[in-house]
Motif scaffolding. Structure first.
Motif, PDB file in Angstrom:
ATOM      1  N   CYS A  35      69.749 112.337  34.481  1.00 47.51           N
ATOM      2  CA  CYS A  35      68.517 111.620  34.137  1.00 47.51           C
ATOM      3  C   CYS A  35      67.621 112.471  33.262  1.00 47.51           C
ATOM      4  O   CYS A  35      67.334 113.628  33.596  1.00 47.51           O
ATOM      5  N   VAL A  92      73.431 100.669  35.258  1.00 47.35           N
ATOM      6  CA  VAL A  92      71.992 100.933  35.283  1.00 47.35           C
ATOM      7  C   VAL A  92      71.482 101.110  33.858  1.00 47.35           C
ATOM      8  O   VAL A  92      72.129 101.741  33.031  1.00 47.35           O
ATOM      9  N   CYS A 101      75.623 104.185  33.027  1.00 43.64           N
ATOM     10  CA  CYS A 101      74.214 104.227  32.642  1.00 43.64           C
ATOM     11  C   CYS A 101      74.140 103.995  31.131  1.00 43.64           C
ATOM     12  O   CYS A 101      74.767 104.735  30.366  1.00 43.64           O
TER      13      CYS A 101
END
Ligand code: SAH
Length: 380
Positions: free
Chosen positions: A359, A180, A129
């Motif tokens: 997240c 991502v 990420c």
């Protein structure tokens, strides 16, 4: 080619600091590298060789580029540099997730997270990420990055640099299966650098990832969505929805005042998404805010007929805000309502919560206002 503190690396850094006019090679695409070589009196194929050394091999020194003539390598070394960031700090979670804090050349810090994911056959694969901005200007109420505000854009080289540096820390033979763009920042608020970084990472000669294994997550910058999808066709698109009515969404995502749900969804319905792909709608679940049965039904109605999937993200906590994470049964019940309405819906398992790597838990402690969050970040 690890980013480490060997004396050679330090010597390079001193040289870079003393020569602020150096050109950054990482972040240049093939065309730019070809023209740079031509300007320096080299044949165009030299640019393609450079591309492969930079991205496929990820070299950290010009001397490692074995098919580049020594003289040209030395000339390049005087005009250009290879690293865009260095490892400042590394945290390992009990679940195998690792968070990297990178120090950029101006001292700013951004984070990337490497996440172990098991596929359906139980095989472990790494996802990475990456961040697209230092901080974020979107101000989403439940996100820790928002609390540090917007500091600056990342260059394409600093986005790609996170991938290269994280890849160099993998064990031999390992690679990133998915990438991502879900770290700090709003990718579509840094449009050009994001598009360029995506193109470099998905270039067949970059040894990065295929377009279908790269996903960019956006809060829903409506004016840039179509342009984005047509600029990088085949790349995964995730849109942060988080509510099924405007009143709730406005409180969570300030951008909803500019583009409300009907504007956002009308645009999503028109996006030129390839036949085999679906938009992912992310939905952070907050207890008592957007997690009721009625919310699930409203969400099902909102997405009716749209080729999409819903990814539920139970809120990852941090101190200083009043939100709470719903319990697992509530999340599962919500998901079942979506399934019953014919939607594809999954729940994202939180990874790296113990090291604030999940997240919405990424932030540079020095820039946070909340004393509790600061204490927590400094304690890991
Ligand atoms: N700016 C992009 C990327 C953000 S991070 C976007 O808005 O999509 C990726 C996802 O994590 C987004 O859906 C974001 O809303 C969500 N998120 C942010 N903070 C969170 C938190 N504390 N817990 C769970 N999800 C969070």
């Amino acid at each position: 080619m690890k980013i480490d503190s060997t004396s050679k690396f330090k010597a390079d850094r001193v040289k870079q600091a003393l020569s602020p006019g150096l050109v950054d090679l990482v972040g240049m695409d093939e065309e730019e590298l070809v023209s740079l070589c031509e300007e320096m009196g080299e044949p165009p194929y030299r640019g393609r060789q450079l591309f492969s050394w930079l991205y496929a091999h990820g070299v950290s020194e010009f001397s490692q580029m074995t098919n580049i003539p020594k003289g040209f390598g030395a000339k390049l070394g005087e005009a250009a540099r290879l690293q865009t960031l260095e490892l400042d700090r590394e945290n390992k979670s009990a679940d195998g997730t690792e968070k990297y804090v990178w120090r950029l050349r101006d001292g700013a810090r951004v984070e990337s997270v490497r996440i172990p994911m098991r596929n359906v056959n139980g095989v472990m694969r790494w996802s990475l990420c990456v961040s697209t901005q230092v901080g974020c200007a979107m101000g989403c109420a439940f996100c820790l990055t928002a609390k540090m505000g917007f500091v600056r854009q990342l260059s394409a080289g600093e986005i790609v640099g996170q991938f290269l540096a994280a890849r160099s820390l993998l064990a031999p033979g390992e690679r990133f299966h998915n990438v991502v763009f879900m770290g700090m920042g709003e990718p579509l608020d840094n449009f050009d650098a994001t598009v360029k970084a995506v193109r470099i990472l998905t270039h067949p000669q970059a040894n990065g990832v295929s377009a279908r294994r790269l996903t960019v997550s956006t809060v829903g910058v409506v004016s840039r969505l179509k342009d984005f999808v047509s600029s990088v066709p085949g790349v995964g698109l995730a849109v942060s929805l988080h509510a099924a009515d405007d009143e709730t969404r406005e409180n969570l995502v300030p951008l909803n005042r500019k583009w409300n749900l009907s504007a956002l969804l009308a645009e999503c319905r028109e996006l030129p998404i390839s036949e085999r792909r679906r938009i992912t709608f992310e939905y952070v679940m907050l207890r008592g805010v957007n997690d009721s049965r009625g919310d699930a039904k409203a969400l099902s109605r909102l997405l009716e007929g749209l080729k999409c999937k819903v990814n539920l993200i139970p809120w990852n906590p941090f101190p200083g805000v009043a939100f709470e994470r719903p319990d697992d049964e509530r999340v599962e019940e919500f998901r079942r309502i979506l399934l019953a309405a014919g939607l594809v819906a999954t729940t994202r398992t939180a990874k790296g919560v113990d090291i604030l790597a999940a997240c919405g838990q990424l932030a540079d402690a020095r820039r946070l206002q909340s004393r509790d969050a600061l204490k927590l970040l400094n304690s890991i």
